[in-house]
Design a protein around this motif. Structure first.
Motif, short mmCIF file in Angstrom:
data_model
loop_
_atom_site.label_atom_id
_atom_site.label_comp_id
_atom_site.label_asym_id
_atom_site.label_seq_id
_atom_site.Cartn_x
_atom_site.Cartn_y
_atom_site.Cartn_z
N UNK A 145 -83.83 55.64 -56.79
CA UNK A 145 -84.11 56.85 -57.57
C UNK A 145 -82.93 57.78 -57.83
N UNK A 146 -81.89 57.69 -57.03
CA UNK A 146 -80.79 58.64 -57.18
C UNK A 146 -79.68 58.09 -58.06
N UNK A 147 -79.02 58.99 -58.78
CA UNK A 147 -77.85 58.57 -59.54
C UNK A 147 -76.64 58.52 -58.59
N UNK A 148 -75.52 58.06 -59.10
CA UNK A 148 -74.33 57.86 -58.26
C UNK A 148 -73.90 59.15 -57.57
N UNK A 149 -73.88 60.26 -58.29
CA UNK A 149 -73.47 61.55 -57.71
C UNK A 149 -74.41 61.96 -56.58
N UNK A 150 -75.70 61.78 -56.78
CA UNK A 150 -76.68 62.16 -55.75
C UNK A 150 -76.57 61.27 -54.51
N UNK A 151 -76.35 59.96 -54.71
CA UNK A 151 -76.17 59.05 -53.57
C UNK A 151 -74.93 59.43 -52.77
N UNK A 152 -73.85 59.73 -53.50
CA UNK A 152 -72.60 60.15 -52.86
C UNK A 152 -72.83 61.41 -52.04
N UNK A 153 -73.47 62.40 -52.64
CA UNK A 153 -73.71 63.69 -51.96
C UNK A 153 -74.58 63.50 -50.73
N UNK A 154 -75.62 62.68 -50.86
CA UNK A 154 -76.51 62.43 -49.73
C UNK A 154 -75.76 61.76 -48.57
N UNK A 155 -74.95 60.76 -48.88
CA UNK A 155 -74.18 60.08 -47.84
C UNK A 155 -73.20 61.05 -47.19
N UNK A 156 -72.54 61.85 -47.99
CA UNK A 156 -71.58 62.82 -47.45
C UNK A 156 -72.26 63.82 -46.52
N UNK A 157 -73.44 64.29 -46.90
CA UNK A 157 -74.17 65.26 -46.07
C UNK A 157 -74.68 64.63 -44.78
N UNK A 158 -75.11 63.37 -44.85
CA UNK A 158 -75.67 62.71 -43.67
C UNK A 158 -74.61 62.16 -42.73
N UNK A 159 -73.50 61.68 -43.27
CA UNK A 159 -72.46 61.03 -42.46
C UNK A 159 -71.07 61.36 -42.95
N UNK A 173 -69.05 50.06 -52.31
CA UNK A 173 -69.98 48.95 -52.19
C UNK A 173 -71.31 49.42 -51.59
N UNK A 174 -71.24 50.22 -50.56
CA UNK A 174 -72.45 50.73 -49.91
C UNK A 174 -73.28 51.57 -50.87
N UNK A 175 -72.60 52.35 -51.70
CA UNK A 175 -73.29 53.22 -52.66
C UNK A 175 -73.71 52.48 -53.93
N UNK A 176 -73.21 51.27 -54.10
CA UNK A 176 -73.55 50.49 -55.28
C UNK A 176 -72.84 50.96 -56.54
N UNK A 177 -71.60 51.46 -56.36
CA UNK A 177 -70.81 51.94 -57.50
C UNK A 177 -69.43 51.27 -57.45
N UNK A 178 -68.69 51.36 -58.55
CA UNK A 178 -67.33 50.83 -58.56
C UNK A 178 -66.42 51.79 -57.80
N UNK A 179 -65.25 51.30 -57.43
CA UNK A 179 -64.29 52.15 -56.74
C UNK A 179 -63.83 53.29 -57.65
N UNK A 180 -63.70 53.01 -58.93
CA UNK A 180 -63.29 54.03 -59.89
C UNK A 180 -64.34 55.13 -59.97
N UNK A 181 -65.62 54.73 -59.99
CA UNK A 181 -66.70 55.73 -60.02
C UNK A 181 -66.67 56.56 -58.75
N UNK A 182 -66.43 55.93 -57.60
CA UNK A 182 -66.35 56.68 -56.34
C UNK A 182 -65.22 57.71 -56.42
N UNK A 183 -64.07 57.30 -56.96
CA UNK A 183 -62.94 58.25 -57.08
C UNK A 183 -63.34 59.46 -57.94
N UNK A 184 -64.06 59.23 -59.02
CA UNK A 184 -64.52 60.34 -59.87
C UNK A 184 -65.49 61.22 -59.12
N UNK A 185 -66.36 60.62 -58.32
CA UNK A 185 -67.36 61.40 -57.58
C UNK A 185 -66.71 62.29 -56.52
N UNK A 186 -65.57 61.89 -56.01
CA UNK A 186 -64.89 62.63 -54.95
C UNK A 186 -64.14 63.85 -55.48
N UNK A 187 -64.02 63.99 -56.77
CA UNK A 187 -63.27 65.12 -57.32
C UNK A 187 -64.19 66.17 -57.90
#
Length: 187
Positions: A145-159, A173-187
């Motif tokens: 149900x969550x988009x990439x940003x929400x999954x990232x935020x949830x993981x960051x808050x929990x762990x 890989x754990x979040x089900x996104x590309x490494x490039x997408x993860x880099x964008x989510x971190x900024x």
């Protein structure tokens, strides 16, 4: 080291010194190096593990060879391919160290003897199982149900410590996104 296991168990049940010594006698202490496998997909699962120190990943490798990260496990967590452990069958997943790791291993035979000898340990393991099942269901719901940003935020808050301990490619890989997408989510 055994004191850490005792404190962990005492979060759910009280123990006398004698009970603590008895419980500890059912576990074996093991040390692993980074990249070591505790469980190999396709082999029988001998133990479940209480993590004293270190970090592991539980992974499923599909028929094409792609690795899917099911979970990360760190200090004070329990991990195994529990389905294979409890059914005495071959593992569907592998468990690999991401850091040098120290664990207490509990064989199924010793697990069964321990709960027969000390029924309140059955309550302890039931509580751990309930927590694990709840976390697994929440992870499935978030993946659905969550988009990439929400999954990232949830993981960051929990762990939040995972972001210092786990390489970006594994987090992606754990979040089900590309490494490039993860880099964008971190900024």
């Amino acid at each position: 080291m055994k004191e850490k296991l005792r404190r962990h168990i005492e979060e759910n049940i009280s123990l006398s010194d004698e009970e603590s010594r008895l419980i500890a006698s059912y576990f074996s202490f093991e040390e692993y190096k980074k990249k070591d496998l505790l469980i190999r997909q396709g082999e029988y699962v001998q133990d479940c593990y209480f993590i004293v120190s270190g970090l592991l990943k539980l992974i499923y490798q599909d028929e094409s060879g792609k690795e899917h990260i099911v979970s990360f496990a760190m200090e004070n967590w329990w991990e195994s391919d529990f389905s294979a452990y409890f059914t005495k069958s071959k593992a569907k997943m592998s468990l690999q160290c991401l850091e040098d790791t120290k664990v207490y291993a509990l064989s199924l035979e010793n697990y069964q003897k321990l709960i027969a000898k000390m029924p309140k340990m059955a309550y302890f393991f039931l509580e751990k199982s309930n927590s694990g099942n709840t976390a697994a269901q929440n992870r499935i719901i978030s993946l659905l149900t969550l988009d990439a940003q929400e999954k990232y935020q949830q993981l960051f808050e929990q762990n939040p410590s995972l972001f210092q301990r786990v390489p970006k490619r594994l987090l992606a890989s754990y979040l089900g996104v590309s490494r490039e997408t993860l880099s964008r989510l971190q900024h």
